[in-house]
Design a protein around this motif. Structure first.
Motif, PDB file in Angstrom:
ATOM      1  N   GLN A   1      -4.019   1.459   2.502  1.00 22.46           N
ATOM      2  CA  GLN A   1      -4.395   0.804   1.780  1.00 22.46           C
ATOM      3  C   GLN A   1      -3.882  -0.553   2.059  1.00 22.46           C
ATOM      4  OE1 GLN A   1      -6.346   1.115  -1.268  1.00 22.46           O
ATOM      5  NE2 GLN A   1      -5.945   3.205  -1.528  1.00 22.46           N
ATOM      6  N   VAL A   2      -4.743  -1.890   2.216  1.00 25.08           N
ATOM      7  CA  VAL A   2      -5.131  -3.247   2.435  1.00 25.08           C
ATOM      8  C   VAL A   2      -4.874  -3.285   1.333  1.00 25.08           C
ATOM      9  CG1 VAL A   2      -5.763  -4.908   3.951  1.00 25.08           C
ATOM     10  CG2 VAL A   2      -4.980  -2.955   5.494  1.00 25.08           C
ATOM     11  N   TRP A   3      -3.881  -4.156   1.236  1.00 29.05           N
ATOM     12  CA  TRP A   3      -4.374  -5.360  -0.318  1.00 29.05           C
ATOM     13  C   TRP A   3      -4.077  -6.636  -0.211  1.00 29.05           C
ATOM     14  CZ3 TRP A   3      -5.683  -4.147  -5.325  1.00 29.05           C
ATOM     15  CH2 TRP A   3      -6.146  -2.119  -5.540  1.00 29.05           C
ATOM     16  N   MET A   4      -5.649  -7.643  -0.461  1.00 30.62           N
ATOM     17  CA  MET A   4      -4.856  -9.244  -0.408  1.00 30.62           C
ATOM     18  C   MET A   4      -4.855  -9.886  -1.913  1.00 30.62           C
ATOM     19  SD  MET A   4      -7.699  -7.883   1.871  1.00 30.62           S
ATOM     20  CE  MET A   4      -9.120  -8.013   1.412  1.00 30.62           C
ATOM     21  N   ASN A   5      -4.452 -10.788  -2.483  1.00 28.05           N
ATOM     22  CA  ASN A   5      -4.285 -10.620  -3.773  1.00 28.05           C
ATOM     23  C   ASN A   5      -4.774  -9.054  -4.903  1.00 28.05           C
ATOM     24  OD1 ASN A   5      -3.116 -13.661  -3.814  1.00 28.05           O
ATOM     25  ND2 ASN A   5      -5.313 -14.565  -3.797  1.00 28.05           N
ATOM     26  N   SER A   6      -6.077  -9.024  -4.836  1.00 30.63           N
ATOM     27  CA  SER A   6      -6.334  -8.746  -6.030  1.00 30.63           C
ATOM     28  C   SER A   6      -7.764  -7.578  -5.526  1.00 30.63           C
ATOM     29  CB  SER A   6      -7.069  -8.966  -7.128  1.00 30.63           C
ATOM     30  OG  SER A   6      -7.942 -10.348  -7.585  1.00 30.63           O
ATOM     31  N   TYR A   7      -8.091  -7.542  -4.312  1.00 28.03           N
ATOM     32  CA  TYR A   7      -8.759  -7.192  -3.382  1.00 28.03           C
ATOM     33  C   TYR A   7      -8.127  -5.323  -2.350  1.00 28.03           C
ATOM     34  CZ  TYR A   7     -11.596 -10.536  -4.730  1.00 28.03           C
ATOM     35  OH  TYR A   7     -12.825 -11.088  -5.404  1.00 28.03           O
ATOM     36  N   CYS A   8      -8.864  -4.395  -2.649  1.00 27.50           N
ATOM     37  CA  CYS A   8      -8.651  -3.364  -2.562  1.00 27.50           C
ATOM     38  C   CYS A   8      -9.702  -2.682  -1.451  1.00 27.50           C
ATOM     39  CB  CYS A   8      -8.157  -1.961  -3.097  1.00 27.50           C
ATOM     40  SG  CYS A   8      -7.995  -0.793  -3.412  1.00 27.50           S
ATOM     41  N   PHE A   9      -8.923  -2.033  -0.118  1.00 28.95           N
ATOM     42  CA  PHE A   9      -9.491  -1.488   0.343  1.00 28.95           C
ATOM     43  C   PHE A   9      -9.298  -0.253   0.902  1.00 28.95           C
ATOM     44  CE2 PHE A   9     -10.841  -6.161   0.906  1.00 28.95           C
ATOM     45  CZ  PHE A   9     -12.256  -6.187   1.205  1.00 28.95           C
ATOM     46  N   PRO A  10     -10.085   0.892   0.706  1.00 31.20           N
ATOM     47  CA  PRO A  10      -9.494   1.805   1.684  1.00 31.20           C
ATOM     48  C   PRO A  10      -9.259   2.254   2.814  1.00 31.20           C
ATOM     49  CG  PRO A  10     -12.178   2.725   0.729  1.00 31.20           C
ATOM     50  CD  PRO A  10     -11.308   0.601   0.465  1.00 31.20           C
TER      51      PRO A  10
ATOM     52  N   ILE B   1       7.061   3.186   4.150  1.00 33.07           N
ATOM     53  CA  ILE B   1       7.335   1.230   4.636  1.00 33.07           C
ATOM     54  C   ILE B   1       7.091   0.620   3.442  1.00 33.07           C
ATOM     55  CG2 ILE B   1       5.571   0.192   6.634  1.00 33.07           C
ATOM     56  CD1 ILE B   1       4.898   2.613   7.432  1.00 33.07           C
ATOM     57  N   SER B   2       6.252   0.921   2.799  1.00 35.60           N
ATOM     58  CA  SER B   2       6.458  -0.318   1.608  1.00 35.60           C
ATOM     59  C   SER B   2       7.552  -0.346   0.925  1.00 35.60           C
ATOM     60  CB  SER B   2       5.413  -0.212   0.333  1.00 35.60           C
ATOM     61  OG  SER B   2       5.204   1.028  -0.083  1.00 35.60           O
ATOM     62  N   LEU B   3       8.435   0.717   0.477  1.00 31.67           N
ATOM     63  CA  LEU B   3       9.482   0.216  -0.029  1.00 31.67           C
ATOM     64  C   LEU B   3      10.477   0.477   1.262  1.00 31.67           C
ATOM     65  CD1 LEU B   3       9.780   3.400  -2.034  1.00 31.67           C
ATOM     66  CD2 LEU B   3       9.917   1.555  -2.601  1.00 31.67           C
ATOM     67  N   ASP B   4      10.511   0.190   2.868  1.00 33.87           N
ATOM     68  CA  ASP B   4      11.448  -0.249   3.348  1.00 33.87           C
ATOM     69  C   ASP B   4      11.298  -1.867   2.968  1.00 33.87           C
ATOM     70  OD1 ASP B   4      12.276   2.188   4.374  1.00 33.87           O
ATOM     71  OD2 ASP B   4      10.726   2.064   6.459  1.00 33.87           O
ATOM     72  N   LEU B   5       9.501  -1.957   2.696  1.00 29.88           N
ATOM     73  CA  LEU B   5       9.850  -3.730   2.736  1.00 29.88           C
ATOM     74  C   LEU B   5      10.311  -4.439   1.280  1.00 29.88           C
ATOM     75  CD1 LEU B   5       5.672  -3.647   3.765  1.00 29.88           C
ATOM     76  CD2 LEU B   5       7.223  -4.480   5.207  1.00 29.88           C
ATOM     77  N   LEU B   6      10.154  -3.141   0.613  1.00 27.06           N
ATOM     78  CA  LEU B   6      10.412  -3.843  -0.937  1.00 27.06           C
ATOM     79  C   LEU B   6      12.217  -4.259  -0.849  1.00 27.06           C
ATOM     80  CD1 LEU B   6       8.522  -2.353  -3.158  1.00 27.06           C
ATOM     81  CD2 LEU B   6       8.180  -4.549  -2.802  1.00 27.06           C
TER      82      LEU B   6
ATOM     83  N   GLU C   1      -5.221   4.293  -7.504  1.00 26.64           N
ATOM     84  CA  GLU C   1      -3.757   3.916  -7.489  1.00 26.64           C
ATOM     85  C   GLU C   1      -3.360   3.916  -6.325  1.00 26.64           C
ATOM     86  OE1 GLU C   1      -1.207   5.662  -9.757  1.00 26.64           O
ATOM     87  OE2 GLU C   1      -0.966   4.159 -11.089  1.00 26.64           O
ATOM     88  N   PHE C   2      -2.558   3.417  -4.935  1.00 24.60           N
ATOM     89  CA  PHE C   2      -2.848   4.050  -3.334  1.00 24.60           C
ATOM     90  C   PHE C   2      -1.503   3.960  -3.997  1.00 24.60           C
ATOM     91  CE2 PHE C   2      -2.042  -1.149  -4.481  1.00 24.60           C
ATOM     92  CZ  PHE C   2      -1.124  -1.380  -3.342  1.00 24.60           C
ATOM     93  N   HIS C   3      -0.251   4.050  -2.424  1.00 28.87           N
ATOM     94  CA  HIS C   3       1.222   4.736  -2.968  1.00 28.87           C
ATOM     95  C   HIS C   3       1.898   3.817  -2.656  1.00 28.87           C
ATOM     96  CE1 HIS C   3       1.007   9.546  -1.307  1.00 28.87           C
ATOM     97  NE2 HIS C   3      -0.817   8.108  -0.689  1.00 28.87           N
ATOM     98  N   LEU C   4       1.748   2.351  -2.038  1.00 28.03           N
ATOM     99  CA  LEU C   4       2.846   1.117  -2.927  1.00 28.03           C
ATOM    100  C   LEU C   4       3.566   1.489  -4.197  1.00 28.03           C
ATOM    101  CD1 LEU C   4       4.599  -1.212  -2.278  1.00 28.03           C
ATOM    102  CD2 LEU C   4       2.317  -3.368  -2.420  1.00 28.03           C
ATOM    103  N   ILE C   5       1.478   0.991  -4.784  1.00 24.58           N
ATOM    104  CA  ILE C   5       2.531   0.823  -6.157  1.00 24.58           C
ATOM    105  C   ILE C   5       2.361   2.108  -7.694  1.00 24.58           C
ATOM    106  CG2 ILE C   5       0.464  -0.927  -6.759  1.00 24.58           C
ATOM    107  CD1 ILE C   5      -1.721   0.704  -7.299  1.00 24.58           C
ATOM    108  N   GLN C   6       2.337   3.225  -6.895  1.00 24.24           N
ATOM    109  CA  GLN C   6       3.166   4.832  -7.355  1.00 24.24           C
ATOM    110  C   GLN C   6       4.701   4.795  -7.436  1.00 24.24           C
ATOM    111  OE1 GLN C   6       2.110   7.938  -4.870  1.00 24.24           O
ATOM    112  NE2 GLN C   6      -0.182   7.686  -5.601  1.00 24.24           N
TER     113      GLN C   6
END
Length: 1138
Positions: free
Chosen positions: A334-343, A350-355, A378-383
């Motif tokens: 996914q790509v997220w900006m503010n409140s917009y999601c693109f599949p 990787i996202s947990l590495d960033l967190l 619900e994409f993988h980052l917010i799982q």
């Protein structure tokens, strides 16, 4: 899909997926001698059933070319499965394996030439399935003096070999050229939000409040995250329940946290309501949600003005993610900006590495938040984030997700305590940083035979591969919400440490004393969110006396308080549900609406977070099964009180108690009484039709008018004040109120005055019988029937009608035909009807009245009509829909008697009223799932002109109840528009009508078999209680399946259909899996018969083909009887099970 190359240079395109039972033959074919040497002799079916994760690689021909099977304990017997972690620590150097990051390979097979490529692809899939797995194949070194058997070797494979960790750093302007290609496809949307040079601006304008980081691989930026420490906390407080997170603020001495009412739970235990069960429906002014996931506050029936909201005066303790993207090459989603999601662009790994890095940028903040649109998957980052429950009337059009820095911990300790309380009890605690963050209590499941017989647990397991002691009963489960993403792991560890394979959690209905309400018995569990609801099984009503010693065991046949069952096993702990945050609002708790919600809730792979039901009386099914007040109205037999108890919809659905008064299509919200707004993304209208207050014609009876002389006002709405003794019964709660009035005012209303029952639907008869059963003298009851609008009566059977009329006369009930309400007189001080006058075809009459029941006019409620009409939805007598349930607004669907098909279909004679409401609700849910379920394949284009045909559903229409004289009535028929029975009998191709008994003797049974030998209608009229569920199963069966019904009838071998269908041979037809047997036999027939097409027709040839079919069919029938022997012990089987 991935291309792998064999050792011979051949290439195969393979895809990885979870293993299914039909893969077993292919897996067995891949087992070789080397497999047996490495893993020993194994039972593939048994291992697959007990595994946590099983992966199969298949090629483009759907052939299995590799398989791997993993469990959460070693595949050796030198240590207990609950103690392997300490065993590895004691015997191996640099051991980093923990239950959180480790699975053990118990089987790997593949085509020999593809072994290397297949093993790598499977490891990639496993690591992607559970990102916490860091160890799954290089040999580990034993410690000096290790006690490990030298014949055993421990091999390890690290995740980072296939998913390398990114180097995370602050973003620089030089990263612009690397990041722009990732965002190119979304540049237009980003420009609208941030401007034309958005990325350069984000990279250049970094300060203490605005930060940006990148993930770097090989010197190239492949991931980007923009962050901001300025969060509108006050807005989030208004829209979300932030209590469990201290309002996203730092603690402050002036915080007001004390609730106005304290929860009545055991001291020391706080119930964290993570998708918990609320059996208290909220009144309109406190429609905050079904479960308050992650909320420690209980649900109270309080007005919103009195509802307590904590006050937090500390400084904000959160920062937000504004933009997040990852390069597609790095397994992104996914790509997220503010409140917009693109599949198709994020990755949890990787996202947990960033967190880890971004929390270092904001050392004074403990929470990271992100808001996403409701429609976004619900994409993988917010799982790994916690979804915060919004208040039901919140107009904030996004979902809020929260992550606490403590969630970055990679190690939790789980400790088992054995307690004794009559039966063995096992308690588990979860520890993080030496603090208890979770607790759970389980026991052995002592009622597993009942569960197996009454619930479809075999949708999830092969029951007979599990030992009795492997089934556990979950009593309590509490986990700190900031460790929400460890819930499934906690459950997985409970199963491993307790040596269990399954856990069951019951939810008892509101009226079940000592079950749900008592916190010592079951607490509200925060694990429900991760368990799957199990559908109940339809039960056979056994004639126990006739069966005698051949009756099933008490565990199968006993009557027990129904409950909703929730379930989890080892396999499900590593299967994530697909979260759907789309706001679906259903208006009306009709059979259609309940069936719609039931279908969505029982989708095991989906999790609907925003289901809302708007209903005047909330959910039905609040009363004890068999309550007498339920007899006032005819029963559709779609759902009964037991069904409602076994669904427990209040665990999954927000309940808004109120009435729809408006629809704002532009703002997409429903206005409910008292002006409350309920926002929606999809609105489903299932209000049906209700009985309305009758409108008197106003004729002056002193002038002796007749029906022909006065214009009827049946379509005119009554606008005056409704008299207090006028009763309009539309649902169970209306009946309950009348029942209470009858008991409290028996002498006042019914001993001193008359009761008038007005109308010509079948409900007039059930109401009269209920009044008689309450002890009201029949001479006080006056049944007034207006002229029929068609030639079809509500009973449509002259024999039954005569029996009912005879019973009414015997009870002393006065019956008036073709009578129209002319006027009534109201008491000045009580507001009651004191008398009512009626016109007839001859002369009018007048009746004194103490209670008036009206069943004269059933239409769409006026307020519902006004809301629909004001919203500019097309209304033509009913709400107009197309064949896909859509109105003229793509966001609004409707179904049931409220609706009619558009005139373009030229089928005005057909409406949803002619079909089964339960099936209509199911089909409505299917149409919604086609939109929302991402796991479904896209629907193929319909054939040309097929969209011009209305759907014809096949489910039977049912009505039943108790009619005057104490007769139990049941009528089952195919969907059809009404036609007089006498006219049907006159048709030349009518079929066969089989009748035994007489209506006036209370033993009438009629079966209609159509020209194709299929049972098309059933009518029962009996003094004895009817096994309704059994008789419904007869509908749609071929008469040959009913033990050659027509042949036996013609030979006069059947004298009583009631006793005929109580005979042991019929029990298999009533079994809920009989339909599966029929389908299997049909499939055997289609594959075994050899057909030859000739000019004269289809000829069967080959004696072997016929013999093959008979043998296979007999074998399958015997297997069916053996497999369901608990329910069908009355059938004899060959010795030795052959």
């Amino acid at each position: 899909m991935t291309a792998i190359t064999s050792s011979r240079g051949n290439t195969e395109v393979v895809s990885a997926r979870r293993t299914e039972s039909h893969d077993i033959p292919g897996i067995i074919n891949l087992i070789s001698n080397s497999t047996k040497k490495a893993f020993g002799r194994i039972n593939v079916t048994y291992l697959l059933e007990k595994s946590n994760l099983a992966v199969t690689l298949s090629n483009e021909k759907k052939e299995a070319i590799a398989h791997a099977l993993f469990l959460d304990y070693p595949n050796w017997s030198i240590t207990d499965q609950s103690d392997w972690e300490s065993f590895l620590n004691e015997n191996y150097i640099n051991n980093k394996c923990t239950p959180l990051n480790t699975l053990f390979l118990h089987l790997f097979v593949s085509r020999e030439e593809y072994t290397a490529g297949c093993s790598q692809e499977i490891v990639r899939f496993v690591s992607f399935t559970d990102p916490a797995l860091g160890s799954i194949f290089e040999e580990m070194t034993t410690m000096p003096g290790s006690t490990v058997d030298p014949n055993f070797t421990l091999l390890v494979c690290h995740r980072h070999q296939y998913y390398p960790q990114l180097y995370v750093r602050k973003a620089r302007l030089e990263d612009h050229d690397d990041l722009m290609p990732i965002l190119t496809r979304h540049s237009e949307t980003l420009k609208e939000i941030y401007g034309e040079y958005f990325l350069a601006d984000l990279l250049e304008t970094q300060d203490e409040e605005n930060q940006a980081v990148v993930g770097e691989d090989g010197g190239t930026a492949v991931g980007f995250m923009s962050l901001c420490s300025q969060v509108n906390i006050s807005l989030l407080h208004e829209c979300f329940d932030l209590g469990p997170f201290h309002g996203l603020c730092k603690p402050h001495p002036d915080d007001i946290l004390k609730m106005a009412q304290e929860p009545n739970f055991q001291e020391g235990i706080y119930i964290i309501k993570l998708n918990t069960v609320s059996h208290t429906e909220l009144p309109l002014d406190d429609v905050r949600g079904k479960d308050f996931k992650f909320s420690v506050t209980p649900v109270f029936e309080t007005e919103e003005k009195d509802a307590f909201r904590p006050v937090h005066r500390g400084t904000p303790n959160a920062f937000c993610i504004r933009l997040f993207c990852i390069d597609k090459k790095h397994e992104t989603r996914q790509v997220w900006m503010n409140s917009y999601c693109f599949p198709n662009l994020s990755n949890n790994l990787i996202s947990l590495d960033l967190l880890h890095y971004v929390f270092q940028l904001f050392p004074d903040k403990d929470f990271c938040i992100i808001v996403v649109p409701h429609f976004a998957p619900e994409f993988h980052l917010i799982q790994s984030f916690v979804r915060v429950v919004p208040f039901c009337t919140s107009t904030f059009n996004h979902e809020l997700y929260i992550f606490h820095r403590a969630g970055l911990l990679k190690k939790c300790a789980y400790i088992l305590f054995a307690l004794q309380d009559g039966t063995p009890v096992q308690a588990f605690i979860a520890e993080a940083l030496d603090q208890i963050v979770g607790i759970s209590v389980i026991k052995d499941e002592m009622d597993i035979e009942y569960i197996h017989s009454h619930y479809n647990i075999e949708d999830f397991i092969h029951f007979y591969h599990h030992q009795r002691e492997e089934h556990g009963h979950l009593y309590h489960f509490v986990l700190n919400p900031i460790f929400h993403h460890y819930t499934k792991h906690f459950l997985k560890e409970i199963l491993r440490l307790a040596h269990k394979s399954s856990l069951y959690y019951p939810i008892y209905p509101q009226y079940a004393e000592g079950k749900f309400q008592n916190p010592c018995a079951h607490s509200l569990t925060s694990a429900l969110h991760y368990m799957v609801p199990v559908r109940p099984r339809r039960q056979i009503v056994y004639p126990l006396e006739e069966l005698g010693i051949n009756a099933p065991s008490e565990q199968v046949s006993k009557d027990q308080l129904g409950y909703a069952l929730n379930y989890i096993n080892r396999k499900l702990t590593l299967e994530s549900k697909v979260s759907i945050n789309t706001r679906i609002v259903v208006v009306g708790a009709s059979d259609v609406g309940i069936s719609f919600l039931e279908t969505l809730v029982f989708c095991p792979h989906l999790k609907f977070n925003n289901l809302t039901l708007i209903s005047i009386h909330g959910l039905p099914g609040k009363n004890l099964p068999g309550s007498k007040h339920g007899r006032f109205l005819i029963n559709s037999h779609c759902f009964n009180d037991q069904d409602y108890a076994q669904m427990s919809l209040c665990s999954w659905v927000n309940i808004v108690v109120g009435k729809m008064t408006g629809i704002n299509r532009a703002a997409k919200h429903v206005v409910v009484s008292k002006g409350k707004k309920v926002p929606y993304d999809h609105l489903v209208l299932c209000t049906g039709q209700q009985y309305q207050v009758p409108c008197p014609t106003g004729a002056d009876i002193s002038k002796l008018p007749t029906n022909r002389e006065v214009t009827r006002k049946c379509q005119q709405r009554y606008t005056g004040k409704v008299p207090s003794n006028l009763f309009i019964l539309c649902d169970d709660q209306d009946c309950l109120k009348v029942f209470i009035v009858c008991l409290r005012n028996f002498s006042l209303f019914f001993f001193l005055g008359n009761v008038i029952v007005y109308g010509n639907t079948i409900d007039i008869y059930t109401t009269v019988e209920t009044l008689l059963s309450l002890g009201i003298n029949g001479s006080r009851i006056h049944l007034v029937q207006p002229p029929l609008s068609s030639y079809v009566t509500c009973l449509n059977n002259s024999a039954i009608k005569s029996a009912v009329e005879e019973a009414l006369a015997k009870a002393g009930v006065s019956v008036y035909y073709d009578s129209v309400l002319a006027e009534w007189s109201e008491s000045d001080h009580l507001g009651c009807i004191t008398w009512a006058s009626f016109m007839t075809n001859t002369k009018p009459f007048k009746l004194h009245c103490s209670a008036f029941f009206s069943f004269a006019s059933r239409t769409v409620d006026y307020e519902t009509f006004k809301a629909i009409n004001d919203a500019c939805l097309v209304y033509d007598g009913r709400l107009v829909i197309d064949t896909n349930f859509q109105t003229n607004d793509v966001s609004i669907r409707a179904a049931g008697p409220l609706t009619k098909f558009s005139n373009r279909y030229f089928a005005n004679e057909w409406t949803h009223s002619d079909f089964s409401s339960k099936e209509t609700g199911f089909q409505l849910a299917v149409s919604m799932l086609n939109l929302l379920d991402p796991t479904l394949e896209p629907c193929s284009e319909p054939q040309k002109d097929m969209d011009r045909l209305i759907p014809m559903y096949k489910g039977c229409k049912i009505k039943g109840g108790v009619l005057p004289g104490g007769y139990n009535y049941l009528h089952v028929s195919k969907p059809e528009f009404p036609m007089c029975l006498d006219i049907q009998l006159a048709q030349p191709n009518y079929g066969t009508e089989i009748i035994t008994g007489e209506a006036r003797h209370g033993n009438y049974f009629r079966i209609y078999v159509n020209e194709y030998s299929m049972v098309e209608a059933i009518t029962c009229f009996s003094k004895e209680p009817l096994p309704v569920s059994n008789y419904i199963c007869l509908y749609g069966q071929h008469e040959r399946l009913l033990n050659d019904l027509c042949s036996r009838w013609k030979e006069m071998l059947i004298t009583d259909l009631y006793s005929y269908f109580r005979e042991p041979w019929s029990m298999a037809i009533y079994h809920d899996r009989f339909i599966d047997l029929k389908n299997e036999l049909r499939q055997i027939l289609m594959t075994s018969e050899v057909r030859k097409i000739t000019g004269e027709g289809i000829l069967l040839f080959g004696h072997l083909a016929a013999v093959s079919f008979e043998q296979r069919a007999a074998s399958r029938v015997l297997a069916y009887l053996r497999g369901h022997g608990r329910h069908l012990p009355m059938y004899a089987q060959p010795a030795g099970g052959r």
